[in-house]
Design a protein around this motif. Structure first.
Motif, PDB file in Angstrom:
ATOM      1  N   LEU A  84       7.244   0.988  -5.181  1.00  0.00           N
ATOM      2  CA  LEU A  84       6.243   1.132  -3.923  1.00  0.00           C
ATOM      3  C   LEU A  84       6.672   0.046  -2.921  1.00  0.00           C
ATOM      4  O   LEU A  84       6.683  -1.175  -2.828  1.00  0.00           O
ATOM      5  CB  LEU A  84       4.564   0.597  -4.557  1.00  0.00           C
ATOM      6  CG  LEU A  84       4.451   1.526  -5.697  1.00  0.00           C
ATOM      7  CD1 LEU A  84       2.921   1.137  -6.246  1.00  0.00           C
ATOM      8  CD2 LEU A  84       4.419   2.937  -5.606  1.00  0.00           C
ATOM      9  N   ILE A  85       6.713   0.888  -1.587  1.00  0.00           N
ATOM     10  CA  ILE A  85       6.804   0.145  -0.513  1.00  0.00           C
ATOM     11  C   ILE A  85       5.960   0.316   0.691  1.00  0.00           C
ATOM     12  O   ILE A  85       5.193   1.380   0.676  1.00  0.00           O
ATOM     13  CB  ILE A  85       8.245   0.048   0.199  1.00  0.00           C
ATOM     14  CG1 ILE A  85       8.768   1.761   0.341  1.00  0.00           C
ATOM     15  CG2 ILE A  85       9.404  -0.464  -1.049  1.00  0.00           C
ATOM     16  CD1 ILE A  85       9.941   2.048   0.843  1.00  0.00           C
ATOM     17  N   ARG A  86       5.432  -0.666   1.623  1.00  0.00           N
ATOM     18  CA  ARG A  86       4.708  -0.523   2.563  1.00  0.00           C
ATOM     19  C   ARG A  86       5.282   0.104   3.842  1.00  0.00           C
ATOM     20  O   ARG A  86       4.876   0.696   4.646  1.00  0.00           O
ATOM     21  CB  ARG A  86       3.863  -2.103   2.873  1.00  0.00           C
ATOM     22  CG  ARG A  86       3.028  -2.257   1.876  1.00  0.00           C
ATOM     23  CD  ARG A  86       2.432  -3.831   2.052  1.00  0.00           C
ATOM     24  NE  ARG A  86       1.703  -4.193   1.095  1.00  0.00           N
ATOM     25  CZ  ARG A  86       0.636  -4.076   0.422  1.00  0.00           C
ATOM     26  NH1 ARG A  86      -0.239  -2.933   1.258  1.00  0.00           N
ATOM     27  NH2 ARG A  86       0.298  -4.499  -0.513  1.00  0.00           N
ATOM     28  N   ASP A  87       6.540  -0.418   4.142  1.00  0.00           N
ATOM     29  CA  ASP A  87       7.400   0.380   5.287  1.00  0.00           C
ATOM     30  C   ASP A  87       8.855   0.669   4.681  1.00  0.00           C
ATOM     31  O   ASP A  87       9.236  -0.204   3.650  1.00  0.00           O
ATOM     32  CB  ASP A  87       7.054  -0.512   6.441  1.00  0.00           C
ATOM     33  CG  ASP A  87       7.640  -1.857   6.544  1.00  0.00           C
ATOM     34  OD1 ASP A  87       8.860  -2.077   6.134  1.00  0.00           O
ATOM     35  OD2 ASP A  87       6.801  -2.795   6.999  1.00  0.00           O
ATOM     36  N   VAL A 121       4.110   3.992   0.368  1.00  0.00           N
ATOM     37  CA  VAL A 121       2.595   4.092   0.234  1.00  0.00           C
ATOM     38  C   VAL A 121       2.028   4.497   1.530  1.00  0.00           C
ATOM     39  O   VAL A 121       2.198   3.527   2.548  1.00  0.00           O
ATOM     40  CB  VAL A 121       2.317   3.015  -0.699  1.00  0.00           C
ATOM     41  CG1 VAL A 121       0.555   3.169  -0.854  1.00  0.00           C
ATOM     42  CG2 VAL A 121       3.000   2.960  -1.877  1.00  0.00           C
ATOM     43  N   PRO A 122       1.301   5.323   1.871  1.00  0.00           N
ATOM     44  CA  PRO A 122       0.414   5.489   3.218  1.00  0.00           C
ATOM     45  C   PRO A 122      -0.428   4.008   3.483  1.00  0.00           C
ATOM     46  O   PRO A 122      -0.666   3.312   2.533  1.00  0.00           O
ATOM     47  CB  PRO A 122      -0.596   6.429   2.827  1.00  0.00           C
ATOM     48  CG  PRO A 122       0.009   7.368   1.779  1.00  0.00           C
ATOM     49  CD  PRO A 122       0.688   6.332   0.825  1.00  0.00           C
ATOM     50  N   GLU A 123      -1.061   3.947   4.595  1.00  0.00           N
ATOM     51  CA  GLU A 123      -1.511   2.498   4.942  1.00  0.00           C
ATOM     52  C   GLU A 123      -2.894   2.508   4.287  1.00  0.00           C
ATOM     53  O   GLU A 123      -3.178   1.422   3.696  1.00  0.00           O
ATOM     54  CB  GLU A 123      -1.912   2.636   6.370  1.00  0.00           C
ATOM     55  CG  GLU A 123      -0.867   2.153   7.262  1.00  0.00           C
ATOM     56  CD  GLU A 123      -1.225   2.050   8.890  1.00  0.00           C
ATOM     57  OE1 GLU A 123      -2.329   1.328   9.190  1.00  0.00           O
ATOM     58  OE2 GLU A 123      -0.328   2.285   9.552  1.00  0.00           O
ATOM     59  N   ASP A 124      -3.529   3.752   4.023  1.00  0.00           N
ATOM     60  CA  ASP A 124      -4.633   3.374   3.218  1.00  0.00           C
ATOM     61  C   ASP A 124      -4.323   3.233   1.696  1.00  0.00           C
ATOM     62  O   ASP A 124      -5.522   3.015   0.993  1.00  0.00           O
ATOM     63  CB  ASP A 124      -5.692   4.699   3.237  1.00  0.00           C
ATOM     64  CG  ASP A 124      -4.999   6.212   2.850  1.00  0.00           C
ATOM     65  OD1 ASP A 124      -3.892   6.088   2.308  1.00  0.00           O
ATOM     66  OD2 ASP A 124      -5.744   7.070   2.927  1.00  0.00           O
ATOM     67  N   GLY A 125      -3.413   3.388   1.152  1.00  0.00           N
ATOM     68  CA  GLY A 125      -2.901   3.060  -0.103  1.00  0.00           C
ATOM     69  C   GLY A 125      -3.222   4.101  -1.224  1.00  0.00           C
ATOM     70  O   GLY A 125      -3.005   3.880  -2.272  1.00  0.00           O
ATOM     71  N   GLN A 126      -3.551   5.130  -0.795  1.00  0.00           N
ATOM     72  CA  GLN A 126      -3.944   6.387  -1.696  1.00  0.00           C
ATOM     73  C   GLN A 126      -2.747   7.219  -1.901  1.00  0.00           C
ATOM     74  O   GLN A 126      -1.943   7.815  -1.207  1.00  0.00           O
ATOM     75  CB  GLN A 126      -5.024   7.243  -0.831  1.00  0.00           C
ATOM     76  CG  GLN A 126      -6.340   6.535  -0.499  1.00  0.00           C
ATOM     77  CD  GLN A 126      -6.929   6.134  -2.146  1.00  0.00           C
ATOM     78  OE1 GLN A 126      -7.177   7.099  -2.833  1.00  0.00           O
ATOM     79  NE2 GLN A 126      -7.206   4.781  -1.988  1.00  0.00           N
ATOM     80  N   LEU A 127      -2.551   7.584  -3.165  1.00  0.00           N
ATOM     81  CA  LEU A 127      -1.558   8.481  -3.598  1.00  0.00           C
ATOM     82  C   LEU A 127      -2.083   9.713  -4.311  1.00  0.00           C
ATOM     83  O   LEU A 127      -3.105   9.363  -4.948  1.00  0.00           O
ATOM     84  CB  LEU A 127      -0.574   7.564  -4.523  1.00  0.00           C
ATOM     85  CG  LEU A 127       0.098   6.497  -3.969  1.00  0.00           C
ATOM     86  CD1 LEU A 127       1.023   5.801  -5.010  1.00  0.00           C
ATOM     87  CD2 LEU A 127       1.133   7.185  -2.747  1.00  0.00           C
ATOM     88  N   ARG A 128      -1.557  10.793  -4.419  1.00  0.00           N
ATOM     89  CA  ARG A 128      -1.951  11.865  -5.288  1.00  0.00           C
ATOM     90  C   ARG A 128      -0.959  12.175  -6.189  1.00  0.00           C
ATOM     91  O   ARG A 128       0.026  12.237  -6.017  1.00  0.00           O
ATOM     92  CB  ARG A 128      -2.003  13.114  -4.353  1.00  0.00           C
ATOM     93  CG  ARG A 128      -3.136  13.125  -3.030  1.00  0.00           C
ATOM     94  CD  ARG A 128      -3.177  14.171  -2.099  1.00  0.00           C
ATOM     95  NE  ARG A 128      -2.976  15.546  -2.970  1.00  0.00           N
ATOM     96  CZ  ARG A 128      -3.823  16.441  -3.497  1.00  0.00           C
ATOM     97  NH1 ARG A 128      -5.137  15.744  -3.670  1.00  0.00           N
ATOM     98  NH2 ARG A 128      -3.611  17.287  -4.205  1.00  0.00           N
ATOM     99  N   PRO A 129      -1.578  11.749  -7.542  1.00  0.00           N
ATOM    100  CA  PRO A 129      -0.550  11.943  -8.767  1.00  0.00           C
ATOM    101  C   PRO A 129       0.115  13.224  -8.731  1.00  0.00           C
ATOM    102  O   PRO A 129       1.119  13.421  -8.869  1.00  0.00           O
ATOM    103  CB  PRO A 129      -1.577  11.680  -9.969  1.00  0.00           C
ATOM    104  CG  PRO A 129      -2.640  10.895  -9.380  1.00  0.00           C
ATOM    105  CD  PRO A 129      -2.752  11.320  -7.922  1.00  0.00           C
TER     106      PRO A 129
END
Length: 167
Positions: free
Chosen positions: A89-92, A108-116
């Motif tokens: 997992l990376i932020r940019d 990972v998007p800025e809001d931290g939300q991932l869709r399994p």
């Protein structure tokens, strides 16, 4: 336990959460274009954690049978897929270089939300071969001879010969 539609990646890593689920192939629109039909489902496990270097990751294990069309026989066959992928997992994008070998980067998007469901579908799309061929199918061994007219047309000197005849 039902897998949530969306997860906070960073909270799941901190809690070292593990989710198991099943998805019907018919629910995966992007994958559907590669399949012969949408019969069947896949099972998956998402495991969040941090390795010894404190790199946050998701380990994704997927089992599925993908119905494909063999490009030799043009018949339907089911390709068994069993894969384990470790997503770092990376932020940019600049963080990608710091990932250890064997990790696939997941921005990972800025809001931290991932869709399994999206993670599972991405991996299954990548698992589909460019040219699906059923195991054990025989290659077509046939030659198609060119007729005389095709051979003349293919000759680079045919046009010169025609000009010479005109004189």
């Amino acid at each position: 336990m039902q897998v949530p539609e969306s997860l906070d990646a960073w909270r799941m890593v901190a809690a070292r959460r593990r989710f198991e689920g099943r998805l019907p192939l018919s629910a995966m629109a992007r994958l559907g274009g590669c399949l012969a039909d949408a019969e069947g489902e896949c099972s998956f496990v998402l495991e969040f954690g941090q390795d010894a270097l404190q790199v946050p990751f998701i380990e994704l294990t997927i089992e599925a049978g993908l119905p494909l069309v063999c490009q030799r026989s043009l018949e339907r066959f089911v390709l068994p897929v069993q894969l384990v992928q470790r997503l770092g997992l990376i932020r940019d994008e600049a963080d990608e270089a710091a990932l250890p070998p064997g990790y696939e980067p997941l921005l990972v998007p800025e809001d931290g939300q991932l869709r399994p469901a999206d993670l599972v579908e991405d991996e299954l799309v990548l698992a589909v071969p460019v040219v699906p061929v059923a195991p054990g199918s025989e290659p077509v061994e046939r030659t198609w001879p060119a007729d005389e007219e095709e051979l003349r047309a293919a000759s680079p000197f045919a046009a010169l010969a025609a000009l010479k005849k005109d004189k």
